[in-house]
Write a protein that holds these residues in place. Sequence first.
Motif, PDB file in Angstrom:
ATOM      1  N   UNK A 254       0.837  -1.210   0.000  1.00 60.78           N
ATOM      2  CA  UNK A 254       0.000   0.000   0.000  1.00 60.78           C
ATOM      3  C   UNK A 254       0.871   1.258   0.000  1.00 60.78           C
ATOM      4  N   UNK A 255       1.924   1.258   0.817  1.00 63.26           N
ATOM      5  CA  UNK A 255       2.764   2.449   0.910  1.00 63.26           C
ATOM      6  C   UNK A 255       3.506   2.703  -0.395  1.00 63.26           C
ATOM      7  N   UNK A 256       3.998   1.665  -1.031  1.00 66.75           N
ATOM      8  CA  UNK A 256       4.689   1.859  -2.308  1.00 66.75           C
ATOM      9  C   UNK A 256       3.737   2.395  -3.379  1.00 66.75           C
ATOM     10  N   UNK A 257       2.481   1.964  -3.354  1.00 65.73           N
ATOM     11  CA  UNK A 257       1.474   2.504  -4.283  1.00 65.73           C
ATOM     12  C   UNK A 257       1.258   3.984  -3.991  1.00 65.73           C
ATOM     13  N   UNK A 258       1.131   4.328  -2.710  1.00 61.47           N
ATOM     14  CA  UNK A 258       0.927   5.730  -2.328  1.00 61.47           C
ATOM     15  C   UNK A 258       2.144   6.583  -2.673  1.00 61.47           C
ATOM     16  N   UNK A 259       3.335   6.039  -2.479  1.00 56.90           N
ATOM     17  CA  UNK A 259       4.548   6.804  -2.800  1.00 56.90           C
ATOM     18  C   UNK A 259       4.629   7.085  -4.298  1.00 56.90           C
ATOM     19  N   UNK A 260       4.182   6.140  -5.120  1.00 58.07           N
ATOM     20  CA  UNK A 260       4.150   6.386  -6.572  1.00 58.07           C
ATOM     21  C   UNK A 260       3.219   7.550  -6.885  1.00 58.07           C
ATOM     22  N   UNK A 261       2.045   7.582  -6.216  1.00 59.57           N
ATOM     23  CA  UNK A 261       1.093   8.672  -6.428  1.00 59.57           C
ATOM     24  C   UNK A 261       1.690  10.004  -5.972  1.00 59.57           C
ATOM     25  N   UNK A 262       2.353  10.004  -4.816  1.00 59.07           N
ATOM     26  CA  UNK A 262       2.962  11.226  -4.287  1.00 59.07           C
ATOM     27  C   UNK A 262       4.060  11.713  -5.230  1.00 59.07           C
ATOM     28  N   UNK A 263       4.887  10.797  -5.722  1.00 63.57           N
ATOM     29  CA  UNK A 263       5.969  11.184  -6.622  1.00 63.57           C
ATOM     30  C   UNK A 263       5.425  11.713  -7.952  1.00 63.57           C
ATOM     31  N   UNK A 264       4.343  11.129  -8.429  1.00 62.33           N
ATOM     32  CA  UNK A 264       3.719  11.612  -9.659  1.00 62.33           C
ATOM     33  C   UNK A 264       3.172  13.028  -9.440  1.00 62.33           C
ATOM     34  N   UNK A 265       2.521  13.249  -8.302  1.00 60.36           N
ATOM     35  CA  UNK A 265       2.015  14.586  -7.971  1.00 60.36           C
ATOM     36  C   UNK A 265       3.166  15.584  -7.889  1.00 60.36           C
ATOM     37  N   UNK A 266       4.249  15.174  -7.232  1.00 61.50           N
ATOM     38  CA  UNK A 266       5.413  16.060  -7.088  1.00 61.50           C
ATOM     39  C   UNK A 266       5.991  16.417  -8.453  1.00 61.50           C
ATOM     40  N   UNK A 267       6.103  15.454  -9.321  1.00 57.30           N
ATOM     41  CA  UNK A 267       6.628  15.706 -10.665  1.00 57.30           C
ATOM     42  C   UNK A 267       5.730  16.686 -11.418  1.00 57.30           C
TER      43      UNK A 267
END
Length: 132
Positions: free
Chosen positions: A39-52
Amino acid sequence: MDTRPRPRPRPHNHSQAIAFADDLIALTRGDTVVEAENYMNIEMKKIMEWATNNRLIFNENKSRTMLMSRRRRKEKKEIEIYINNTIIKQENTIKYLGIIFDSKLTFRDHINYIEEKCLKLIFSLFRSAKIT
């Protein structure tokens, strides 16, 4: 026959992100360590996409991860959370907004830290009162 519309079941939200100034903490929960890690790795992908998309950069060298649980676990205790394809360093304690959290949520490290700060202040006041 009841014709009223029934509420749809809400999907269970496993994760939450809390931001304050330039600090971000992401929390997730799972029935197992592996589930929480996924779950956390999925959320981190979303956060990194938002940051980009918002032209922000997260420093993976300053980022930390911690497995928090009061249960004694027989399963693995090392977790692999990624930012920019780099594993984030795992810690047993994390300081966030002045509070020291430990993996068992006992707050012993935070209490010891505050106690030490208070003792330094008391001794400093004691010395300055002696001088005058």
